[in-house]
Design a protein around this motif. Sequence first.
Motif, PDB file in Angstrom:
ATOM      1  N   LEU A 197      30.134 -15.689  -4.037  1.00  0.00           N
ATOM      2  CA  LEU A 197      29.307 -16.854  -3.711  1.00  0.00           C
ATOM      3  C   LEU A 197      29.660 -17.394  -2.324  1.00  0.00           C
ATOM      4  N   GLY A 198      30.954 -17.415  -2.005  1.00  0.00           N
ATOM      5  CA  GLY A 198      31.385 -17.895  -0.694  1.00  0.00           C
ATOM      6  C   GLY A 198      30.944 -17.005   0.453  1.00  0.00           C
ATOM      7  N   LEU A 199      30.708 -15.730   0.174  1.00  0.00           N
ATOM      8  CA  LEU A 199      30.259 -14.808   1.219  1.00  0.00           C
ATOM      9  C   LEU A 199      28.835 -15.097   1.675  1.00  0.00           C
ATOM     10  N   PHE A 200      27.995 -15.584   0.758  1.00  0.00           N
ATOM     11  CA  PHE A 200      26.562 -15.625   1.040  1.00  0.00           C
ATOM     12  C   PHE A 200      25.946 -17.027   1.072  1.00  0.00           C
TER      13      PHE A 200
ATOM     14  N   VAL B 152      30.259 -27.686  -3.686  1.00  0.00           N
ATOM     15  CA  VAL B 152      31.370 -27.884  -2.751  1.00  0.00           C
ATOM     16  C   VAL B 152      31.205 -26.892  -1.605  1.00  0.00           C
ATOM     17  N   PRO B 153      31.770 -27.179  -0.420  1.00  0.00           N
ATOM     18  CA  PRO B 153      31.669 -26.259   0.712  1.00  0.00           C
ATOM     19  C   PRO B 153      32.320 -24.909   0.394  1.00  0.00           C
ATOM     20  N   ARG B 154      31.840 -23.869   1.042  1.00  0.00           N
ATOM     21  CA  ARG B 154      32.328 -22.520   0.752  1.00  0.00           C
ATOM     22  C   ARG B 154      33.829 -22.370   0.973  1.00  0.00           C
ATOM     23  N   ALA B 155      34.411 -23.098   1.928  1.00  0.00           N
ATOM     24  CA  ALA B 155      35.861 -23.016   2.117  1.00  0.00           C
ATOM     25  C   ALA B 155      36.586 -23.435   0.841  1.00  0.00           C
TER      26      ALA B 155
ATOM     27  N   GLN C  33      46.781  -9.784  -5.997  1.00  0.00           N
ATOM     28  CA  GLN C  33      47.299 -10.031  -4.650  1.00  0.00           C
ATOM     29  C   GLN C  33      46.288  -9.639  -3.576  1.00  0.00           C
ATOM     30  N   ALA C  34      45.555  -8.552  -3.807  1.00  0.00           N
ATOM     31  CA  ALA C  34      44.556  -8.116  -2.829  1.00  0.00           C
ATOM     32  C   ALA C  34      43.461  -9.169  -2.661  1.00  0.00           C
ATOM     33  N   LEU C  35      43.026  -9.757  -3.765  1.00  0.00           N
ATOM     34  CA  LEU C  35      41.973 -10.770  -3.681  1.00  0.00           C
ATOM     35  C   LEU C  35      42.490 -12.070  -3.074  1.00  0.00           C
ATOM     36  N   ILE C  36      43.725 -12.423  -3.357  1.00  0.00           N
ATOM     37  CA  ILE C  36      44.314 -13.587  -2.679  1.00  0.00           C
ATOM     38  C   ILE C  36      44.308 -13.359  -1.176  1.00  0.00           C
ATOM     39  N   ALA C  37      44.721 -12.159  -0.754  1.00  0.00           N
ATOM     40  CA  ALA C  37      44.751 -11.839   0.680  1.00  0.00           C
ATOM     41  C   ALA C  37      43.354 -11.929   1.280  1.00  0.00           C
ATOM     42  N   ARG C  38      42.363 -11.386   0.583  1.00  0.00           N
ATOM     43  CA  ARG C  38      40.976 -11.377   1.073  1.00  0.00           C
ATOM     44  C   ARG C  38      40.455 -12.797   1.277  1.00  0.00           C
TER      45      ARG C  38
ATOM     46  N   SER D 152      39.290 -17.978   4.322  1.00  0.00           N
ATOM     47  CA  SER D 152      39.429 -19.433   4.397  1.00  0.00           C
ATOM     48  C   SER D 152      40.366 -19.874   5.519  1.00  0.00           C
ATOM     49  N   GLY D 153      40.882 -18.917   6.295  1.00  0.00           N
ATOM     50  CA  GLY D 153      41.695 -19.256   7.453  1.00  0.00           C
ATOM     51  C   GLY D 153      43.149 -19.516   7.170  1.00  0.00           C
ATOM     52  N   ASP D 154      43.642 -19.149   5.974  1.00  0.00           N
ATOM     53  CA  ASP D 154      45.063 -19.325   5.657  1.00  0.00           C
ATOM     54  C   ASP D 154      45.765 -17.992   5.939  1.00  0.00           C
ATOM     55  N   TYR D 155      46.123 -17.791   7.198  1.00  0.00           N
ATOM     56  CA  TYR D 155      46.607 -16.481   7.625  1.00  0.00           C
ATOM     57  C   TYR D 155      47.996 -16.154   7.083  1.00  0.00           C
ATOM     58  N   ASP D 156      48.843 -17.147   6.931  1.00  0.00           N
ATOM     59  CA  ASP D 156      50.166 -16.890   6.364  1.00  0.00           C
ATOM     60  C   ASP D 156      50.049 -16.420   4.914  1.00  0.00           C
ATOM     61  N   LYS D 157      49.187 -17.070   4.164  1.00  0.00           N
ATOM     62  CA  LYS D 157      48.990 -16.663   2.764  1.00  0.00           C
ATOM     63  C   LYS D 157      48.376 -15.274   2.699  1.00  0.00           C
ATOM     64  N   ALA D 158      47.436 -14.983   3.583  1.00  0.00           N
ATOM     65  CA  ALA D 158      46.820 -13.660   3.609  1.00  0.00           C
ATOM     66  C   ALA D 158      47.853 -12.578   3.886  1.00  0.00           C
TER      67      ALA D 158
END
Length: 436
Positions: A151-154, A169-172, A213-218, A223-229
């Motif tokens: 949903l957030g992709l589109f 709510v906003p996609r972020a 873990q792969a989906l958390i990274a994706r 969402s711009g959380d690069y450390d978590k990714a």
Amino acid sequence: MKPLPIAIVTGLLLSQFACSNKEYLNPSTISQSQAVSSPDGLMTLSNGLQYRYTTGGALSVLYARTAGAGLTTREQFVLNVGNLDEANLALGAANVSNINSVVRNLWTQSHLVRSNAELILANTGVVAEAGTKSGIVGYASIFRGLSLGTLGLFFEQSPITTGDNVPFVPRAQVFIEAISTLESAATQVAAAPVTANFTGKIVPGIDIPNTIQALIARYALFSGDYDKALAAAAKVDLTKKSVFNFDDNTRNPLFEVTFGNLNVFQPTNASLGLSGALAPDAADKRIAFLTRPSTNVAVAPVIATAFYTANNAAVPVYLPGEMLLIQAEAYARKGDLVNAVAALNKVLTKTAAQDAFGIGAGLSTYAGAQTADAILTEIYRNRQIELAYQGFRLEDSRRFNRPGPGAANAERNRNFFPYPLTERNNNTSTPADPAN
């Protein structure tokens, strides 16, 4: 959105429509209370999540996300304009209406899977065995995460709960909600590894710990959380596969509907619609993995291959190369260009034998400018090749600030999709449609 029929179709599925208060029960099926009252009932419901998300031909989320992203970014082209909704996606702009079936299926099917996953997660208290419970939680959380992530992709906004006139709510925040669900599941699975009692009763193929873990990274990247990714991507065992499995009864939707029969859409060309500086290197071995020459070039120059070659061809939930490119992008956006190039080079130089799915580029290491802009452009190019047909190109095009609607040399014909009329007619909280 409120639950409606409960049906058994290769696994128990709960169906629903927006903002309805009635419940219609089929006499040949069981009630919702029966379905969630036992571990076996919850595991049957869990199988239904994958069925809903992946099968049903053009109704499936898998089909809709590939069509939605690929046709709006010229990754694919429509073979026959009689496929009107797909043709309108390829035209873009106002041609994509809120009654478009691809847009509607992306929305409704994703919300159905989300809601059913939430029903499962809300009733795991009936499961006494810790390893079975962690399997159910992990599996349902994966599909809640996938649904919210799609949903957030589109869409610019989306509900993340079920109810009457539920707010958007906003996609972020949609991505953050997906991550939260997955992180909770990761904690439970780590505390109580999934047992054979669960794996023996669920559709095989999905590696629960690695997929979480792969989906958390994706979604952390999106969402711009690069450390978590970076942290999550590093936890994924790239030697392991995680796939959606199919057979002749529950068929691979992309092969069944389009890639297998020259019926709806195919790749734009052997360059996957990329041109200029983005065009694949002539020596890139991934192109032969992803496409083959068409025997009917008057209809299509190439045919998609990869994971769409038979009714029973498995489709990856994520690819090892995606994790490497997540690391490359996250490092680049943090300004760590050395590590960004190191991760990028792992994608560029890997051979088919070094990749769990046999995807190898076999190219030289990155030799471009050592600037963030140049490195990010190369990362973008490799995402479009490595992750072809996976449904990410629209998101990537926005995130990398590629030319959009109205710009010169536009690479996408819309930014977001309109909200389906089925939602607007039943939810007064539905926002105005995006301009493009």
